[in-house]
Design an enzyme around this catalytic site. Structure first.
Site, PDB file in Angstrom:
ATOM      1  N   CYS A 245     -49.861   8.972 -55.841  1.00  0.00           N
ATOM      2  CA  CYS A 245     -49.009  10.013 -56.458  1.00  0.00           C
ATOM      3  C   CYS A 245     -48.564  10.894 -55.308  1.00  0.00           C
ATOM      4  O   CYS A 245     -49.086  11.986 -55.107  1.00  0.00           O
ATOM      5  CB  CYS A 245     -49.815  10.805 -57.483  1.00  0.00           C
ATOM      6  SG  CYS A 245     -50.417   9.822 -58.851  1.00  0.00           S
ATOM      7  N   ALA A 246     -47.613  10.433 -54.539  1.00  0.00           N
ATOM      8  CA  ALA A 246     -47.435  10.934 -53.174  1.00  0.00           C
ATOM      9  C   ALA A 246     -46.526  12.151 -53.021  1.00  0.00           C
ATOM     10  O   ALA A 246     -46.690  12.929 -52.087  1.00  0.00           O
ATOM     11  CB  ALA A 246     -46.898   9.807 -52.294  1.00  0.00           C
ATOM     12  N   GLY A 249     -45.363  14.757 -50.591  1.00  0.00           N
ATOM     13  CA  GLY A 249     -45.811  14.159 -49.329  1.00  0.00           C
ATOM     14  C   GLY A 249     -46.742  15.006 -48.494  1.00  0.00           C
ATOM     15  O   GLY A 249     -47.013  14.664 -47.336  1.00  0.00           O
ATOM     16  N   GLY A 250     -47.243  16.103 -49.054  1.00  0.00           N
ATOM     17  CA  GLY A 250     -48.159  16.962 -48.289  1.00  0.00           C
ATOM     18  C   GLY A 250     -49.364  16.181 -47.781  1.00  0.00           C
ATOM     19  O   GLY A 250     -49.741  16.287 -46.606  1.00  0.00           O
ATOM     20  N   LYS A 251     -49.937  15.356 -48.659  1.00  0.00           N
ATOM     21  CA  LYS A 251     -51.152  14.633 -48.259  1.00  0.00           C
ATOM     22  C   LYS A 251     -50.793  13.330 -47.545  1.00  0.00           C
ATOM     23  O   LYS A 251     -51.496  12.902 -46.636  1.00  0.00           O
ATOM     24  CB  LYS A 251     -52.050  14.413 -49.474  1.00  0.00           C
ATOM     25  CG  LYS A 251     -52.470  15.753 -50.070  1.00  0.00           C
ATOM     26  CD  LYS A 251     -53.371  15.653 -51.251  1.00  0.00           C
ATOM     27  CE  LYS A 251     -53.536  17.026 -51.892  1.00  0.00           C
ATOM     28  NZ  LYS A 251     -52.315  17.504 -52.590  1.00  0.00           N
ATOM     29  N   ASP A 267     -44.588   6.935 -55.729  1.00  0.00           N
ATOM     30  CA  ASP A 267     -44.409   7.995 -56.728  1.00  0.00           C
ATOM     31  C   ASP A 267     -43.462   7.488 -57.802  1.00  0.00           C
ATOM     32  O   ASP A 267     -42.551   6.704 -57.525  1.00  0.00           O
ATOM     33  CB  ASP A 267     -43.865   9.292 -56.113  1.00  0.00           C
ATOM     34  CG  ASP A 267     -44.217  10.514 -56.959  1.00  0.00           C
ATOM     35  OD1 ASP A 267     -45.193  11.214 -56.641  1.00  0.00           O
ATOM     36  OD2 ASP A 267     -43.526  10.759 -57.968  1.00  0.00           O
ATOM     37  N   ASP A 293     -44.602   3.085 -60.965  1.00  0.00           N
ATOM     38  CA  ASP A 293     -45.596   3.693 -61.849  1.00  0.00           C
ATOM     39  C   ASP A 293     -46.977   3.196 -61.425  1.00  0.00           C
ATOM     40  O   ASP A 293     -47.274   1.999 -61.527  1.00  0.00           O
ATOM     41  CB  ASP A 293     -45.275   3.278 -63.304  1.00  0.00           C
ATOM     42  CG  ASP A 293     -46.254   3.861 -64.295  1.00  0.00           C
ATOM     43  OD1 ASP A 293     -47.278   4.436 -63.881  1.00  0.00           O
ATOM     44  OD2 ASP A 293     -45.988   3.731 -65.504  1.00  0.00           O
ATOM     45  N   ASP A 312     -53.897  11.689 -56.265  1.00  0.00           N
ATOM     46  CA  ASP A 312     -53.685  13.147 -56.381  1.00  0.00           C
ATOM     47  C   ASP A 312     -52.924  13.328 -57.694  1.00  0.00           C
ATOM     48  O   ASP A 312     -51.702  13.427 -57.718  1.00  0.00           O
ATOM     49  CB  ASP A 312     -52.864  13.622 -55.175  1.00  0.00           C
ATOM     50  CG  ASP A 312     -52.782  15.133 -55.100  1.00  0.00           C
ATOM     51  OD1 ASP A 312     -53.584  15.815 -55.767  1.00  0.00           O
ATOM     52  OD2 ASP A 312     -51.902  15.637 -54.377  1.00  0.00           O
ATOM     53  N   CYS A 365     -55.302  19.741 -58.811  1.00  0.00           N
ATOM     54  CA  CYS A 365     -55.302  21.183 -58.550  1.00  0.00           C
ATOM     55  C   CYS A 365     -55.565  21.893 -59.877  1.00  0.00           C
ATOM     56  O   CYS A 365     -54.936  22.886 -60.203  1.00  0.00           O
ATOM     57  CB  CYS A 365     -54.021  21.650 -57.867  1.00  0.00           C
ATOM     58  SG  CYS A 365     -52.510  21.211 -58.730  1.00  0.00           S
TER      59      CYS A 365
HETATM   60  C1  LIG Z   1     -49.893  16.628 -57.811  1.00  0.00           C
HETATM   61  S1  LIG Z   1     -48.390  15.849 -57.486  1.00  0.00           S
HETATM   62  C2  LIG Z   1     -48.740  15.048 -55.959  1.00  0.00           C
HETATM   63  C3  LIG Z   1     -48.675  15.965 -54.756  1.00  0.00           C
HETATM   64  C4  LIG Z   1     -48.700  15.188 -53.455  1.00  0.00           C
HETATM   65  N1  LIG Z   1     -49.830  14.285 -53.388  1.00  0.00           N
HETATM   66  C5  LIG Z   1     -48.717  16.101 -52.246  1.00  0.00           C
HETATM   67  O1  LIG Z   1     -49.800  16.366 -51.699  1.00  0.00           O
HETATM   68  O2  LIG Z   1     -47.654  16.550 -51.828  1.00  0.00           O
HETATM   69  C6  LIG Z   1     -48.411  14.521 -58.595  1.00  0.00           C
HETATM   70  C7  LIG Z   1     -47.328  13.495 -58.391  1.00  0.00           C
HETATM   71  O3  LIG Z   1     -47.633  12.381 -59.237  1.00  0.00           O
HETATM   72  C8  LIG Z   1     -46.427  11.764 -59.607  1.00  0.00           C
HETATM   73  N2  LIG Z   1     -46.736  10.897 -60.753  1.00  0.00           N
HETATM   74  C9  LIG Z   1     -46.962  11.242 -62.040  1.00  0.00           C
HETATM   75  N3  LIG Z   1     -47.251  10.152 -62.766  1.00  0.00           N
HETATM   76  C10 LIG Z   1     -47.212   9.083 -61.921  1.00  0.00           C
HETATM   77  C11 LIG Z   1     -47.407   7.680 -62.095  1.00  0.00           C
HETATM   78  N4  LIG Z   1     -47.703   7.153 -63.281  1.00  0.00           N
HETATM   79  N5  LIG Z   1     -47.267   6.886 -61.011  1.00  0.00           N
HETATM   80  C12 LIG Z   1     -46.952   7.408 -59.795  1.00  0.00           C
HETATM   81  N6  LIG Z   1     -46.744   8.734 -59.596  1.00  0.00           N
HETATM   82  C13 LIG Z   1     -46.891   9.562 -60.647  1.00  0.00           C
HETATM   83  C14 LIG Z   1     -45.512  12.941 -59.890  1.00  0.00           C
HETATM   84  O4  LIG Z   1     -44.152  12.554 -59.806  1.00  0.00           O
HETATM   85  C15 LIG Z   1     -45.920  13.923 -58.782  1.00  0.00           C
HETATM   86  O5  LIG Z   1     -45.063  13.789 -57.676  1.00  0.00           O
END
Ligand SMILES: C[S@@+](CC[C@H](N)C(=O)[O-])C[C@H]1O[C@@H](n2cnc3c(N)ncnc32)[C@H](O)[C@@H]1O
Length: 423
Positions: A245-246, A249-251, A267, A293, A312, A365
């Site tokens: 869940c990138a 892109g912070g992580k 993502d 997904d 994440d 979070c």
């Molecule tokens: C908490 S944010 C991630 C923050 C990111 N890891 C960072 O550190 O910048 C959650 C992310 O999960 C993605 N997401 C939600 N459901 C998802 C899925 N089924 N598959 C992939 N990504 C998903 C969202 O679009 C969102 O960008």
């Protein structure tokens, strides 16, 4: 006003709604003031609203609801800012006129003046209610009290405080102490956090583009609590890593700054994934970017297992309310079961992609047990080959399965981590 209405009446997120209003302002001081007022009113919305209703002799008609919000704006300035009271009152009165409601100018003036005269009594009356006093939706306060019976008050206070600007130094491009040394040139100071090698908490906020070396990829903005994710992955060169869940892109970028690994950044949101690409380019890093997904690996996975997986997960964001006060008014209690189900599905579907001996870090979070330890507990029940390890984090608190940093601890965001290894 428009930004606040967009959030409170139309359910838009604050950054989205604010982007439009701020873009229309020429002067950077006006932009900063607009941002400060919107964040502030949303931080204290239910307390301000209760105060407005207490001050009014009768509820405004539906078509004059904008005046209630306008009064919240006026009260916020009187209660929480250094703006001189006469300027706050006259700006609020002028806004009533600008809204085409000149008839209400005297009325707005009278309500704000009444507040100034009767401040202590009025506040005492509305603050009798605990949820109002803390400007929390009652359902959320109830959940926080249930999950954190000894800590909920400090948790809530920290959630209503302003968050510091924390950065992460790109160790591939810049030495941390050298970066710290150049801060004085922009009248900044920073404190290095002993628990994290690349984290620096800055003495004041400033636009990211004004951070020394930002455009050259020397530094990124990232809260310190979020910087534990890449550390907990315990990366080694040449490993295959999935950041499931990138975006934005912070992580992802932190992982790549840490070690020479082959990283797939996935993502579901194509637009958000473009921000991962921008961040990678700025920092001089490379990853395999995929829109897909994570709960449906058949649609994107090449069949080769990963040594490390970071989940994440999308969550309530209840650990980062201090940065996103709109969360308090946009979330509904009914979101929680849906979020927990998605979190569960992410873990169940991604687990088969982890190599034997590999490690998966689950992060949110959120500070709610339903999205954290309860998800891990339920996952472990169905996966005999999963071993839960205590995350090595030198602050916060160890829970039954994972580890929680509460908002405000060492001035960090609220974050939850669980560490799972495959037998
Ligand atoms: C908490 S944010 C991630 C923050 C990111 N890891 C960072 O550190 O910048 C959650 C992310 O999960 C993605 N997401 C939600 N459901 C998802 C899925 N089924 N598959 C992939 N990504 C998903 C969202 O679009 C969102 O960008």
């Amino acid at each position: 006003m428009q930004t606040l209405q967009d959030v409170l009446a139309h359910g838009r997120t604050l950054p989205n709604a604010l982007a439009d209003s701020v873009a229309a302002l020429q002067d950077s001081r006006d932009r900063a003031l607009c941002q400060e007022l919107c964040y502030g009113v949303l931080r204290w919305h239910s307390r301000l609203e209760a105060l407005v209703l207490n001050l009014l002799e009768q509820r405004p008609r539906n078509r004059d609801r904008d005046l209630t919000l306008l009064l919240e704006l006026g009260l916020y300035q009187l209660m929480y800012t250094q703006i001189p009271p006469h300027a706050a009152v006259s700006a609020t009165v002028d806004t009533a006129r600008a809204l085409g409601k000149s008839w209400a100018a005297g009325w707005v003036n009278a309500v704000l003046r009444r507040f100034q005269r009767e401040r202590a009594n009025r506040l005492q009356a509305v603050d009798l209610d605990c949820a109002t006093r803390h400007a929390m939706p009652p359902w959320l306060l109830q959940w926080l009290r249930a999950d954190w019976p000894s800590d909920w008050q400090s948790l809530v206070q920290a959630s209503n405080a302003r968050a510091p600007l924390t950065v992460r130094i790109n160790r591939r491009r810049r030495d941390r102490d050298a970066w710290l040394a150049q801060l004085s040139a922009v009248s900044l100071t920073g404190a290095h956090l002993t628990e994290l090698p690349q984290a620096i908490m800055l003495s004041r906020a400033l636009p990211v583009t004004e951070l020394p070396g930002f455009a050259d990829g020397e530094v990124s903005v990232q809260d310190a609590a979020a910087q534990f994710a890449a550390m907990l992955l315990a990366l080694r060169p040449k490993q295959r890593v999935l950041d499931a869940c990138a975006a934005p892109g912070g992580k992802t970028t932190h992982i790549l700054e840490q070690a020479e690994v082959t990283l797939t950044a996935l993502d579901i949101d194509a637009q958000r994934l473009t921000r991962v690409a921008e961040n990678l380019a700025r920092l001089g890093l490379q990853a395999n970017l995929l829109v897909g997904d994570a709960t449906d690996p058949a649609s994107w996975w090449d069949g080769l297992t990963f040594d490390r997986i970071l989940v994440d997960a999308p969550c309530s964001g209840t650990g980062v309310i201090r940065r996103h006060p709109d969360i308090k008014w946009l979330r509904r209690p009914s979101d929680l079961p849906a979020l927990a189900a998605t979190q569960q599905r992410l873990l169940n579907r991604l687990w088969p992609l982890l190599s034997s001996g590999g490690r998966l870090i689950y992060a949110t979070c959120s500070v709610l047990r339903a999205e954290n330890d309860a998800v891990i507990e339920s996952f472990l029940r169905g996966h005999g080959d999963a071993l839960v390890r205590a995350p090595d984090i030198p602050l916060g608190r160890a829970l039954q399965f994972g580890h929680q940093i509460l908002p405000g601890e060492r001035d960090m965001d609220g974050f939850y981590y669980a560490c799972l290894e495959k037998d």
